[in-house]
Scaffold this motif. Structure first.
Motif, PDB file in Angstrom:
ATOM      1  N   LYS A 268      13.128 -29.264   6.279  1.00  0.00           N
ATOM      2  CA  LYS A 268      13.681 -29.521   4.955  1.00  0.00           C
ATOM      3  C   LYS A 268      12.748 -30.437   4.170  1.00  0.00           C
ATOM      4  N   PRO A 269      12.546 -30.119   2.890  1.00  0.00           N
ATOM      5  CA  PRO A 269      11.551 -30.865   2.116  1.00  0.00           C
ATOM      6  C   PRO A 269      12.041 -32.240   1.657  1.00  0.00           C
ATOM      7  N   ILE A 270      11.098 -33.142   1.525  1.00  0.00           N
ATOM      8  CA  ILE A 270      11.382 -34.377   0.785  1.00  0.00           C
ATOM      9  C   ILE A 270      11.344 -33.975  -0.684  1.00  0.00           C
ATOM     10  N   LYS A 271      12.451 -34.183  -1.381  1.00  0.00           N
ATOM     11  CA  LYS A 271      12.477 -33.774  -2.793  1.00  0.00           C
ATOM     12  C   LYS A 271      12.186 -34.939  -3.720  1.00  0.00           C
ATOM     13  N   LEU A 272      12.683 -36.119  -3.333  1.00  0.00           N
ATOM     14  CA  LEU A 272      12.511 -37.293  -4.194  1.00  0.00           C
ATOM     15  C   LEU A 272      12.170 -38.490  -3.321  1.00  0.00           C
ATOM     16  N   VAL A 273      11.460 -39.454  -3.902  1.00  0.00           N
ATOM     17  CA  VAL A 273      11.185 -40.673  -3.145  1.00  0.00           C
ATOM     18  C   VAL A 273      11.595 -41.900  -3.951  1.00  0.00           C
ATOM     19  N   GLY A 274      12.148 -42.888  -3.241  1.00  0.00           N
ATOM     20  CA  GLY A 274      12.509 -44.165  -3.849  1.00  0.00           C
ATOM     21  C   GLY A 274      11.343 -45.124  -3.689  1.00  0.00           C
ATOM     22  N   LEU A 275      10.954 -45.731  -4.801  1.00  0.00           N
ATOM     23  CA  LEU A 275       9.759 -46.584  -4.773  1.00  0.00           C
ATOM     24  C   LEU A 275      10.050 -47.998  -5.242  1.00  0.00           C
ATOM     25  N   GLY A 276      11.297 -48.418  -5.136  1.00  0.00           N
ATOM     26  CA  GLY A 276      11.632 -49.781  -5.546  1.00  0.00           C
ATOM     27  C   GLY A 276      13.112 -49.905  -5.797  1.00  0.00           C
ATOM     28  N   GLU A 277      13.542 -51.136  -6.060  1.00  0.00           N
ATOM     29  CA  GLU A 277      14.976 -51.364  -6.255  1.00  0.00           C
ATOM     30  C   GLU A 277      15.440 -51.018  -7.661  1.00  0.00           C
ATOM     31  N   LYS A 278      14.493 -50.984  -8.592  1.00  0.00           N
ATOM     32  CA  LYS A 278      14.888 -50.732  -9.989  1.00  0.00           C
ATOM     33  C   LYS A 278      15.351 -49.290 -10.182  1.00  0.00           C
ATOM     34  N   MET A 279      16.177 -49.109 -11.191  1.00  0.00           N
ATOM     35  CA  MET A 279      16.811 -47.806 -11.396  1.00  0.00           C
ATOM     36  C   MET A 279      15.834 -46.704 -11.810  1.00  0.00           C
ATOM     37  N   ASP A 280      14.668 -47.084 -12.312  1.00  0.00           N
ATOM     38  CA  ASP A 280      13.727 -46.007 -12.677  1.00  0.00           C
ATOM     39  C   ASP A 280      12.712 -45.741 -11.563  1.00  0.00           C
ATOM     40  N   ALA A 281      12.944 -46.365 -10.391  1.00  0.00           N
ATOM     41  CA  ALA A 281      11.982 -46.216  -9.293  1.00  0.00           C
ATOM     42  C   ALA A 281      12.351 -45.043  -8.384  1.00  0.00           C
ATOM     43  N   LEU A 282      12.477 -43.864  -8.991  1.00  0.00           N
ATOM     44  CA  LEU A 282      12.724 -42.641  -8.220  1.00  0.00           C
ATOM     45  C   LEU A 282      11.781 -41.580  -8.762  1.00  0.00           C
ATOM     46  N   GLU A 283      11.018 -40.962  -7.868  1.00  0.00           N
ATOM     47  CA  GLU A 283      10.045 -39.976  -8.340  1.00  0.00           C
ATOM     48  C   GLU A 283      10.157 -38.673  -7.568  1.00  0.00           C
ATOM     49  N   VAL A 284       9.781 -37.608  -8.247  1.00  0.00           N
ATOM     50  CA  VAL A 284       9.665 -36.318  -7.568  1.00  0.00           C
ATOM     51  C   VAL A 284       8.542 -36.452  -6.541  1.00  0.00           C
ATOM     52  N   PHE A 285       8.742 -35.876  -5.378  1.00  0.00           N
ATOM     53  CA  PHE A 285       7.741 -36.001  -4.318  1.00  0.00           C
ATOM     54  C   PHE A 285       6.688 -34.900  -4.446  1.00  0.00           C
ATOM     55  N   HIS A 286       5.423 -35.309  -4.477  1.00  0.00           N
ATOM     56  CA  HIS A 286       4.315 -34.350  -4.542  1.00  0.00           C
ATOM     57  C   HIS A 286       3.487 -34.498  -3.272  1.00  0.00           C
ATOM     58  N   PRO A 287       3.635 -33.568  -2.327  1.00  0.00           N
ATOM     59  CA  PRO A 287       2.910 -33.684  -1.057  1.00  0.00           C
ATOM     60  C   PRO A 287       1.398 -33.810  -1.243  1.00  0.00           C
ATOM     61  N   ASP A 288       0.836 -33.054  -2.190  1.00  0.00           N
ATOM     62  CA  ASP A 288      -0.620 -33.092  -2.371  1.00  0.00           C
ATOM     63  C   ASP A 288      -1.073 -34.470  -2.847  1.00  0.00           C
ATOM     64  N   ARG A 289      -0.320 -35.021  -3.791  1.00  0.00           N
ATOM     65  CA  ARG A 289      -0.699 -36.357  -4.286  1.00  0.00           C
ATOM     66  C   ARG A 289      -0.543 -37.405  -3.199  1.00  0.00           C
ATOM     67  N   MET A 290       0.493 -37.244  -2.382  1.00  0.00           N
ATOM     68  CA  MET A 290       0.705 -38.212  -1.302  1.00  0.00           C
ATOM     69  C   MET A 290      -0.447 -38.128  -0.301  1.00  0.00           C
ATOM     70  N   ALA A 291      -0.864 -36.910   0.027  1.00  0.00           N
ATOM     71  CA  ALA A 291      -1.979 -36.739   0.972  1.00  0.00           C
ATOM     72  C   ALA A 291      -3.236 -37.394   0.398  1.00  0.00           C
ATOM     73  N   GLN A 292      -3.468 -37.162  -0.867  1.00  0.00           N
ATOM     74  CA  GLN A 292      -4.636 -37.730  -1.558  1.00  0.00           C
ATOM     75  C   GLN A 292      -4.573 -39.260  -1.501  1.00  0.00           C
ATOM     76  N   ARG A 293      -3.393 -39.766  -1.730  1.00  0.00           N
ATOM     77  CA  ARG A 293      -3.204 -41.210  -1.770  1.00  0.00           C
ATOM     78  C   ARG A 293      -3.427 -41.839  -0.389  1.00  0.00           C
ATOM     79  N   ILE A 294      -2.910 -41.160   0.636  1.00  0.00           N
ATOM     80  CA  ILE A 294      -3.071 -41.682   1.999  1.00  0.00           C
ATOM     81  C   ILE A 294      -4.558 -41.748   2.368  1.00  0.00           C
ATOM     82  N   LEU A 295      -5.297 -40.746   1.925  1.00  0.00           N
ATOM     83  CA  LEU A 295      -6.717 -40.727   2.301  1.00  0.00           C
ATOM     84  C   LEU A 295      -7.589 -41.542   1.360  1.00  0.00           C
ATOM     85  N   GLY A 296      -6.975 -42.198   0.406  1.00  0.00           N
ATOM     86  CA  GLY A 296      -7.677 -43.162  -0.438  1.00  0.00           C
ATOM     87  C   GLY A 296      -8.609 -42.520  -1.461  1.00  0.00           C
TER      88      GLY A 296
END
Ligand code: GDP
Length: 296
Positions: A268-296
């Motif tokens: 099952k896919p990750i559809k959204l990610v929480g990135l903080g306590e604030k109410m606007d800290a919810l983002e659509v999950f982009h696997p490609d961007r996350m992979a890019q980010r992990i690899l710096g």
């Protein structure tokens, strides 16, 4: 976010680049290190094994070794496979098809960030020009209903007026009628959480599912709990057939074990990610961007 992983991958890749020409042995050595890094990040054992195998198959190919930039090619293979692991190329958008009001059910263990995510999702949907109604259906935890009402007030988004002595299924059904009469097109159901998964909790969630037929059944899982989150996702999926996951607290997760395993283990896919306590800290999950980010 996932900083440990980034640091460790960086040091593996530095070594690879340092070789100039690469031999099969260099790649195998790098893959041994990748394996360790992923295990240390608390990625599921089988997921690591399959991942390393997939990278090995593509990376020891003659085209890679003969290319002018073999290290770059290997890094690209790792990036592609990381993206694929997290569901790159699959459709992970929320489904609001069908006759409104459409129900979106959020479930998960207590403390995972369910109520916060309900608020965040409502805000996001309103920004997308939908008209959401928040529905507090957790009648067990004292103050859970009030907590959602407070969130709703803060965002100026209506909250159905549930009472703690009502049956959760009855609350959801009444909220649906209320939505039909008042023109709300999306119900966001904040269901009960428990400290541990138990049969009563699951039975109740199954009854809500059967009665409301939600378009989306999303598990809210805490990224910081690593493999526990993955196990929780697998249990909820077994009982409820989830449509996806909201992975919360990714902002505080240095390791990444849940982010990298959940999709592979549950399908099952990750559809959204929480990135903080604030109410606007919810983002659509982009696997490609996350992979890019992990690899710096
Ligand atoms: P629930 O019991 O599942 O409804 O959890 P809550 O919504 O009450 O959240 C529990 C705690 O986690 C609260 O302090 C939230 O502010 C916090 N929280 C929720 N989502 C996130 C997130 O994405 N990042 C961070 N840093 N904290 C979060």
């Amino acid at each position: 976010m996932l900083d440990n992983l980034t640091e460790k991958f960086d040091s593996i890749f530095k070594k690879l680049r340092g070789h100039g020409r690469l031999t099969e042995e260099n790649i195998k050595e790098a893959l041994r290190e990748v394996r360790l890094v992923l295990l240390e990040a608390d990625v599921n054992f089988k997921v690591v094994k399959d991942f390393v195998e997939a990278v090995r198959e593509r990376a020891v190919g003659q085209d890679v070794l003969k290319s002018l930039t073999p290290a770059q090619q290997v890094i690209k293979v790792v990036r592609d496979e990381l993206g694929r692991l997290m569901g790159e190329g699959e459709d992970n958008r929320l489904d609001f098809g069908g006759r409104p009001p459409v129900a979106v059910m959020l479930c998960g263990l207590q403390g995972a960030g369910k109520t916060t995510s309900c608020g965040k999702l409502a805000l996001k949907l309103r920004r997308d020009k939908r008209n959401p109604l928040l529905v507090p259906a957790d009648v067990y935890r004292p103050a859970a209903i009030d907590q959602l009402k407070t969130v709703g007030r803060q965002l100026d988004i209506p909250v159905y007026d549930s009472q703690p002595d009502q049956d959760p299924v009855a609350i959801c059904e009444a909220a649906r009628r209320f939505a039909e009469l008042n023109g709300y097109d999306t119900l966001i159901l904040d269901t009960a959480g428990r400290l541990h998964i138990d049969a009563t909790l699951m039975g109740e969630l199954v009854r809500i599912k059967e009665s409301l037929a939600p378009k989306e059944i999303l598990l809210v899982a805490d990224a910081m709990t690593g493999q526990d989150a993955v196990n929780v996702a697998a249990s909820f999926d077994e009982q409820l057939s989830l449509t996806g996951v909201i992975l919360t607290k990714l902002d505080g997760d240095a390791r990444g074990g849940a982010a990298l395993s959940i999709r592979a283990v549950t399908g099952k896919p990750i559809k959204l990610v929480g990135l903080g306590e604030k109410m606007d800290a919810l983002e659509v999950f982009h696997p490609d961007r996350m992979a890019q980010r992990i690899l710096g």
